[in-house]
Design a protein around this motif. Structure first.
Motif, PDB file in Angstrom:
ATOM      1  N   VAL A 129      50.935   3.672 -19.140  1.00  0.00           N
ATOM      2  CA  VAL A 129      51.549   4.422 -18.037  1.00  0.00           C
ATOM      3  C   VAL A 129      51.758   3.466 -16.879  1.00  0.00           C
ATOM      4  CG1 VAL A 129      50.506   6.612 -18.750  1.00  0.00           C
ATOM      5  CG2 VAL A 129      49.312   5.156 -17.093  1.00  0.00           C
ATOM      6  N   ALA A 130      52.790   3.725 -16.092  1.00  0.00           N
ATOM      7  CA  ALA A 130      53.107   2.852 -14.960  1.00  0.00           C
ATOM      8  C   ALA A 130      53.028   3.637 -13.663  1.00  0.00           C
ATOM      9  CB  ALA A 130      54.496   2.254 -15.119  1.00  0.00           C
ATOM     10  N   PHE A 131      52.249   3.124 -12.718  1.00  0.00           N
ATOM     11  CA  PHE A 131      52.108   3.735 -11.395  1.00  0.00           C
ATOM     12  C   PHE A 131      52.815   2.875 -10.350  1.00  0.00           C
ATOM     13  CE2 PHE A 131      47.986   5.184 -13.388  1.00  0.00           C
ATOM     14  CZ  PHE A 131      48.290   6.525 -13.437  1.00  0.00           C
ATOM     15  N   GLY A 132      53.388   3.511  -9.335  1.00  0.00           N
ATOM     16  CA  GLY A 132      54.021   2.775  -8.243  1.00  0.00           C
ATOM     17  C   GLY A 132      54.967   3.673  -7.458  1.00  0.00           C
ATOM     18  N   ALA A 133      55.582   3.163  -6.436  1.00  0.00           N
ATOM     19  CA  ALA A 133      55.476   1.783  -5.990  1.00  0.00           C
ATOM     20  C   ALA A 133      54.269   1.622  -5.064  1.00  0.00           C
ATOM     21  CB  ALA A 133      56.745   1.359  -5.238  1.00  0.00           C
ATOM     22  N   PHE A 134      53.648   0.450  -5.137  1.00  0.00           N
ATOM     23  CA  PHE A 134      52.483   0.196  -4.299  1.00  0.00           C
ATOM     24  C   PHE A 134      52.846  -0.419  -2.956  1.00  0.00           C
ATOM     25  CE2 PHE A 134      50.631   0.834  -8.406  1.00  0.00           C
ATOM     26  CZ  PHE A 134      49.456   1.499  -8.121  1.00  0.00           C
ATOM     27  N   PHE A 135      53.991  -1.075  -2.905  1.00  0.00           N
ATOM     28  CA  PHE A 135      54.454  -1.699  -1.672  1.00  0.00           C
ATOM     29  C   PHE A 135      55.963  -1.502  -1.567  1.00  0.00           C
ATOM     30  CE2 PHE A 135      50.870  -4.121  -3.398  1.00  0.00           C
ATOM     31  CZ  PHE A 135      49.960  -4.001  -2.353  1.00  0.00           C
ATOM     32  N   PRO A 136      56.540  -1.706  -0.397  1.00  0.00           N
ATOM     33  CA  PRO A 136      58.005  -1.604  -0.272  1.00  0.00           C
ATOM     34  C   PRO A 136      58.683  -2.573  -1.231  1.00  0.00           C
ATOM     35  CG  PRO A 136      56.970  -1.696   1.894  1.00  0.00           C
ATOM     36  CD  PRO A 136      55.882  -1.990   0.901  1.00  0.00           C
ATOM     37  N   THR A 137      59.771  -2.136  -1.843  1.00  0.00           N
ATOM     38  CA  THR A 137      60.468  -2.951  -2.824  1.00  0.00           C
ATOM     39  C   THR A 137      61.967  -2.887  -2.613  1.00  0.00           C
ATOM     40  OG1 THR A 137      60.941  -3.228  -5.185  1.00  0.00           O
ATOM     41  CG2 THR A 137      60.327  -1.017  -4.458  1.00  0.00           C
ATOM     42  N   THR A 138      62.627  -4.020  -2.834  1.00  0.00           N
ATOM     43  CA  THR A 138      64.076  -4.066  -2.730  1.00  0.00           C
ATOM     44  C   THR A 138      64.741  -4.010  -4.101  1.00  0.00           C
ATOM     45  OG1 THR A 138      64.023  -6.492  -2.789  1.00  0.00           O
ATOM     46  CG2 THR A 138      63.984  -5.438  -0.619  1.00  0.00           C
ATOM     47  N   THR A 139      63.940  -4.032  -5.165  1.00  0.00           N
ATOM     48  CA  THR A 139      64.498  -4.057  -6.518  1.00  0.00           C
ATOM     49  C   THR A 139      65.087  -2.715  -6.913  1.00  0.00           C
ATOM     50  OG1 THR A 139      62.905  -5.756  -7.134  1.00  0.00           O
ATOM     51  CG2 THR A 139      63.975  -4.566  -8.926  1.00  0.00           C
ATOM     52  N   LYS A 140      64.439  -1.621  -6.478  1.00  0.00           N
ATOM     53  CA  LYS A 140      64.940  -0.290  -6.790  1.00  0.00           C
ATOM     54  C   LYS A 140      64.518   0.654  -5.677  1.00  0.00           C
ATOM     55  CE  LYS A 140      62.752   2.263  -9.764  1.00  0.00           C
ATOM     56  NZ  LYS A 140      62.137   2.826 -10.984  1.00  0.00           N
ATOM     57  N   ASP A 141      65.110   1.834  -5.647  1.00  0.00           N
ATOM     58  CA  ASP A 141      64.720   2.846  -4.671  1.00  0.00           C
ATOM     59  C   ASP A 141      63.455   3.536  -5.156  1.00  0.00           C
ATOM     60  OD1 ASP A 141      66.924   2.334  -3.064  1.00  0.00           O
ATOM     61  OD2 ASP A 141      68.193   3.728  -4.168  1.00  0.00           O
ATOM     62  N   ALA A 142      62.347   3.241  -4.514  1.00  0.00           N
ATOM     63  CA  ALA A 142      61.070   3.824  -4.924  1.00  0.00           C
ATOM     64  C   ALA A 142      60.944   5.233  -4.369  1.00  0.00           C
ATOM     65  CB  ALA A 142      59.923   2.957  -4.426  1.00  0.00           C
ATOM     66  N   LEU A 143      60.682   6.186  -5.266  1.00  0.00           N
ATOM     67  CA  LEU A 143      60.588   7.583  -4.864  1.00  0.00           C
ATOM     68  C   LEU A 143      59.217   7.934  -4.308  1.00  0.00           C
ATOM     69  CD1 LEU A 143      62.391   9.181  -7.958  1.00  0.00           C
ATOM     70  CD2 LEU A 143      63.374   8.604  -5.713  1.00  0.00           C
ATOM     71  N   THR A 144      58.217   7.154  -4.667  1.00  0.00           N
ATOM     72  CA  THR A 144      56.845   7.484  -4.282  1.00  0.00           C
ATOM     73  C   THR A 144      56.116   6.217  -3.846  1.00  0.00           C
ATOM     74  OG1 THR A 144      56.103   7.187  -6.565  1.00  0.00           O
ATOM     75  CG2 THR A 144      56.702   9.427  -5.889  1.00  0.00           C
ATOM     76  N   ARG A 145      54.995   6.404  -3.180  1.00  0.00           N
ATOM     77  CA  ARG A 145      54.116   5.305  -2.806  1.00  0.00           C
ATOM     78  C   ARG A 145      52.734   5.610  -3.384  1.00  0.00           C
ATOM     79  NH1 ARG A 145      54.401   1.629   1.296  1.00  0.00           N
ATOM     80  NH2 ARG A 145      56.636   1.758   0.854  1.00  0.00           N
ATOM     81  N   ALA A 146      52.263   4.772  -4.258  1.00  0.00           N
ATOM     82  CA  ALA A 146      50.984   4.981  -4.920  1.00  0.00           C
ATOM     83  C   ALA A 146      49.865   4.267  -4.170  1.00  0.00           C
ATOM     84  CB  ALA A 146      51.056   4.486  -6.360  1.00  0.00           C
ATOM     85  N   ASP A 147      48.669   4.788  -4.327  1.00  0.00           N
ATOM     86  CA  ASP A 147      47.488   4.238  -3.666  1.00  0.00           C
ATOM     87  C   ASP A 147      46.663   3.446  -4.677  1.00  0.00           C
ATOM     88  OD1 ASP A 147      44.463   4.518  -2.710  1.00  0.00           O
ATOM     89  OD2 ASP A 147      45.763   4.771  -0.959  1.00  0.00           O
ATOM     90  N   LEU A 148      46.004   2.396  -4.216  1.00  0.00           N
ATOM     91  CA  LEU A 148      45.194   1.571  -5.104  1.00  0.00           C
ATOM     92  C   LEU A 148      44.090   2.361  -5.795  1.00  0.00           C
ATOM     93  CD1 LEU A 148      44.777  -1.710  -3.006  1.00  0.00           C
ATOM     94  CD2 LEU A 148      46.300  -1.318  -4.948  1.00  0.00           C
ATOM     95  N   ASP A 149      43.601   3.415  -5.154  1.00  0.00           N
ATOM     96  CA  ASP A 149      42.548   4.228  -5.756  1.00  0.00           C
ATOM     97  C   ASP A 149      42.987   4.860  -7.069  1.00  0.00           C
ATOM     98  OD1 ASP A 149      40.853   3.636  -3.693  1.00  0.00           O
ATOM     99  OD2 ASP A 149      41.173   5.510  -2.614  1.00  0.00           O
ATOM    100  N   LEU A 150      44.301   5.056  -7.229  1.00  0.00           N
ATOM    101  CA  LEU A 150      44.821   5.619  -8.471  1.00  0.00           C
ATOM    102  C   LEU A 150      44.511   4.697  -9.650  1.00  0.00           C
ATOM    103  CD1 LEU A 150      46.514   8.005  -9.572  1.00  0.00           C
ATOM    104  CD2 LEU A 150      48.551   6.662  -9.102  1.00  0.00           C
ATOM    105  N   LEU A 151      44.645   3.400  -9.437  1.00  0.00           N
ATOM    106  CA  LEU A 151      44.340   2.424 -10.481  1.00  0.00           C
ATOM    107  C   LEU A 151      42.854   2.410 -10.810  1.00  0.00           C
ATOM    108  CD1 LEU A 151      46.478  -0.549  -9.117  1.00  0.00           C
ATOM    109  CD2 LEU A 151      47.090   0.995 -10.996  1.00  0.00           C
ATOM    110  N   THR A 152      42.031   2.478  -9.777  1.00  0.00           N
ATOM    111  CA  THR A 152      40.582   2.439  -9.976  1.00  0.00           C
ATOM    112  C   THR A 152      40.110   3.655 -10.757  1.00  0.00           C
ATOM    113  OG1 THR A 152      40.359   1.255  -7.871  1.00  0.00           O
ATOM    114  CG2 THR A 152      38.363   2.224  -8.808  1.00  0.00           C
ATOM    115  N   GLY A 153      40.609   4.820 -10.381  1.00  0.00           N
ATOM    116  CA  GLY A 153      40.228   6.044 -11.079  1.00  0.00           C
ATOM    117  C   GLY A 153      40.695   6.056 -12.518  1.00  0.00           C
ATOM    118  N   TRP A 154      41.918   5.601 -12.736  1.00  0.00           N
ATOM    119  CA  TRP A 154      42.447   5.574 -14.101  1.00  0.00           C
ATOM    120  C   TRP A 154      41.639   4.618 -14.973  1.00  0.00           C
ATOM    121  CZ3 TRP A 154      45.840   8.665 -16.492  1.00  0.00           C
ATOM    122  CH2 TRP A 154      46.321   8.262 -17.745  1.00  0.00           C
TER     123      TRP A 154
END
Length: 217
Positions: A129-154
């Motif tokens: 599974v892929a979580f993101g975006a974690f930081f602003p990105t110019t590669t694509k329009d990010a619909l959401t901003r994920a938190d680092l805690d999501l990775l830790t919990g997963w």
């Protein structure tokens, strides 16, 4: 030798106007350090352009033990012999991708910042599974901003690997790896690096290793 607990997952630039030149750059980049996968991500282009990119780039990556993942298109991924496909929430469904690709092929699913979507993907048979975006990105329009805690919990609760994506650079990769990502997905942070993509891979490998070493501290 044991593989790292967190590895680099490269994504191509959004445009590849000169496949021969990029293929040369890709070979040098992959030779610079550990890379687990290359996602070929070309949006809104004709099928023949996507197929030409796979034809040119897949042999370079696969010869170096790097898995080739095609974005969005399980039909083309199956036809071109890719190692896997990555589907977003508005692309082909996980079930459809699995039907087309078969049981042995890798399928990843974009889950934005949603634990619910990730759980559904894991239960549906996704390989990551892929979580993101974690930081602003110019590669694509990010619909959401994920938190680092999501990775830790997963990482603490689930077996299916997680990929962190979105605006990650050499400067932020250590925090992503420390938080619990199994793979760090990067596009512009490598290809647009001031010292070149090969230098970026070397630096990212160093930062990722440092992040893994710092887990739990």
């Amino acid at each position: 030798m044991a593989l790292p607990l967190c590895r680099l997952y490269l994504i191509t630039p959004p445009r590849l106007d000169d496949l021969a030149a990029f293929g040369h750059t890709l070979a040098q980049t992959l030779d610079a350090g550990d890379v687990a996968a290359l996602q070929i991500r070309l949006k809104d282009v004709a099928d023949e352009i996507v197929c030409a990119a796979v034809d040119a780039l897949a042999p370079i990556a696969q010869a170096r033990g790097v898995a080739v993942i095609l974005n969005d298109r399980p039909d083309l991924a199956a036809r071109m012999g890719c190692d896997g496909v990555h589907v977003g929430q508005s692309d082909a469904s996980l079930a459809e991708a699995r039907r087309i690709m078969g049981a042995e092929t890798m399928i990843g699913v974009t889950c934005h910042d949603s634990l619910h979507l990730a759980m559904e993907a894991a239960e549906g048979g996704a390989d990551y599974v892929a979580f993101g975006a974690f930081f602003p990105t110019t590669t694509k329009d990010a619909l959401t901003r994920a938190d680092l805690d999501l990775l830790t919990g997963w990482q603490a609760d689930m077996v299916i690997p997680c990929v962190a994506i979105g605006g990650i650079t050499v400067e932020t990769a250590r925090a992503i790896a420390r938080a619990g990502a199994d793979f760090v997905a990067i596009s512009a942070g490598v290809w647009a690096h001031a010292d070149g993509p090969a230098a970026a891979v070397r630096a990212l490998n160093h930062e990722i290793a440092a992040g893994v070493a710092a887990r739990g501290t």
